[in-house]
Enzyme design. Structure first.
Site, short mmCIF file in Angstrom:
data_model
loop_
_atom_site.label_atom_id
_atom_site.label_comp_id
_atom_site.label_asym_id
_atom_site.label_seq_id
_atom_site.Cartn_x
_atom_site.Cartn_y
_atom_site.Cartn_z
N ALA A 10 6.21 -15.70 2.81
CA ALA A 10 6.09 -15.11 4.03
C ALA A 10 7.27 -15.77 4.87
CB ALA A 10 5.18 -15.29 4.75
N ARG A 16 16.25 -5.67 8.13
CA ARG A 16 16.33 -4.48 8.12
C ARG A 16 15.22 -4.06 9.06
NH1 ARG A 16 16.52 -2.91 2.02
NH2 ARG A 16 15.46 -4.68 1.69
N GLY A 81 15.93 -17.44 -1.23
CA GLY A 81 15.35 -16.97 -2.35
C GLY A 81 13.86 -17.14 -2.59
N GLU A 161 17.66 -5.78 -11.60
CA GLU A 161 17.78 -5.12 -10.31
C GLU A 161 18.66 -3.66 -10.47
OE1 GLU A 161 16.33 -6.18 -7.78
OE2 GLU A 161 15.40 -7.76 -8.90
N TYR A 371 -13.96 3.16 41.65
CA TYR A 371 -13.68 2.00 41.03
C TYR A 371 -14.95 1.03 41.25
CZ TYR A 371 -12.52 -2.86 39.79
OH TYR A 371 -12.51 -3.95 39.46
#
Length: 460
Positions: A10, A16, A81, A161, A371
């Site tokens: 995390a 993005r 990474g 990849e 109310y």
């Protein structure tokens, strides 16, 4: 062999998403990505549950601890990474090199990753005798994903990849989900030799699989439901995945006996509970731990948040939060129930009524334009339109008590703290500042003045 550790990645920013908030703290069906993934992983009962953080580390760590207080937080350094994230985690979790058993690694951006899929992955890993197993899935359109390249025996040779794949590799539809199980010793050896000699200058966890092959076979287990392992990288993907998940949720409830007239405009979060013969009308949002009883009708255009609606009640065009609506009660339209309300059987909160911390007895009606806050109303009392309980003196909140069988006239103002007894009748326009005994009639006399032949200043 036991699940010795589970590592949830995390640390990323999630650029993005174009957000000031870390991607893992965005919500999906009422819970953050991180919360959902942690719940699924924790269900496997690992000896240690770790979350790796970096971007807005304190914020993400605080969230993780709120979901599971026993979580171990790992701070990734500035070297980027997924491989580096696991290196940092293993350095902290296996500082003495004695970690044994299995290690599960999961990305935190798969909000539908479920415990059942993870259990199947672990069982496959144990039965196969692999040193490492990759969770994969089969996609009709694998564009953007790393492809799983297997040998003839089904073992994983490598993960390629998309930008590095040749034409035949691009035709492969089995893709990497970024969820792995390693034997602890295999993982420790595999990550030790990682480097960042690539175009991104990152340490990739996928590179560790080549080293793992030297320690033992690397296998792959395909998740049966691609939706369960679909990642979210931007808000377009978030919307698409949310819509498909909600479609499934609505379909499941319809098959369980709930009428949903328009699933496309009905949103139901995972912790909601609906009884049979509930009717949900278009434009309705059911959130949190909302519970709706048998035969109740909700909507159209209604939001329930952590609300309880008993059987046969009707809630129309309203917003209800952390409130309990009794059997056969009638709410709406355009009613706002703030937290803390308790409405009795057969009660009513009608058009343009707002309530907060109000306890309304059986059969009591607040029909419109009123109310009621910090108040207790007995059974079978009627509140005239335009009535207000004035509960706030500028510093403190005060309580209003109205007994059973009372008839409060239109336009009344009850200035708390004040108690009005049973069977009281009040005149229209009354300002009630003092306690009223039971079986009394109360009114405020205001002198009416008429100025004849009066003209406004601009006409004089």
């Amino acid at each position: 062999m036991a699940l010795s550790a589970a590592i949830i990645l995390a640390a990323g920013e999630g650029t993005r998403m174009r957000s000031a908030m870390p991607k893992v703290l965005h919500t999906f069906a009422g819970k953050t990505f991180l919360n959902r993934v942690m719940d699924s992983v924790a269900a496997l009962d690992p000896d240690t549950l770790a979350v790796v953080v970096h971007y807005q580390a304190e914020r993400v760590a605080a969230a993780a601890r709120s979901y599971h207080p026993d979580v171990e937080i790992v701070n990734q350094d500035d070297i980027p990474g997924t491989g580096r994230a696991v290196q940092c985690a293993m350095s902290q979790l296996d500082a003495e090199g004695k970690l044994d058993g299995y290690v599960l690694i999961a990305a935190s951006d798969m909000p539908l990753l479920d415990a059942g899929t993870l259990r199947s992955l672990l069982a496959f890993h144990e039965e196969s005798g692999n040193g490492a197993t990759v969770l994969t899935t089969i996609l009709d359109d694998p564009t953007g994903y790393g492809r799983i390249i297997r040998d003839r025996e089904g073992h994983v040779l490598r993960i390629v990849e998309q930008r590095d794949a040749n034409r035949s590799e691009l035709a492969v539809q089995e893709v990497n989900t970024s969820v792995y199980v390693f034997d602890a010793k295999v993982l420790a050896a595999a990550i030790a030799g990682l480097d960042n000699n690539n175009s991104q200058g990152e340490f990739y966890l996928t590179d560790a699989l080549e080293t793992a092959q030297k320690q033992g076979n690397v296998g792959a287990f395909a998740a049966p439901d691609p939706l369960s392992v679909e990642g979210v990288n931007d808000r377009v993907q978030l919307a698409a995945l949310s819509k498909e998940h909600n479609r499934r949720v609505c379909e499941a409830w319809m098959r369980a006996g709930v009428t949903i007239l328009d699933p496309a405009t009905t949103w139901i979060e995972d912790d909601v509970q609906l009884a049979r013969d509930v009717t949900v009308l278009p434009g309705t949002f059911l959130q949190g731990h909302t519970v709706v009883g048998e035969g109740a009708t909700v909507g159209p255009y209604t939001t329930l948040i952590d609300a309880t609606v008993d059987a046969e009640a009707v809630v129309e065009r309203s917003r209800v939060q952390e409130s309990h609506i009794g059997r056969a009660a009638n709410i709406g339209p355009w009613t706002y129930l703030r937290p803390g309300n308790e409405l009795g059987e057969g009660s009513k909160a009608g058009a343009y009524v707002e309530m907060k911390k109000a306890h309304i007895g059986d059969g009591t009606k607040v029909p419109h334009l009123s109310y009621v806050g910090d108040a207790t109303l007995g059974d079978h009392t009627n509140i005239g339109g335009g009535t207000i309980t004035a509960n706030y003196d500028g510093v403190h909140k005060h309580h209003t008590e109205i007994g059973s069988g009372a008839h409060i006239g239109a336009g009344n103002l009850l200035v708390a703290p004040v108690t009005v007894g049973d069977n009281v009748t009040s005149g229209a326009g009354s300002v009630i500042r003092h306690d009223v005994p039971s079986d009394a009639m109360v009114y405020s006399e205001n002198t009416q003045h008429a100025v004849e032949d009066w003209k406004p200043a601009w006409e004089r």
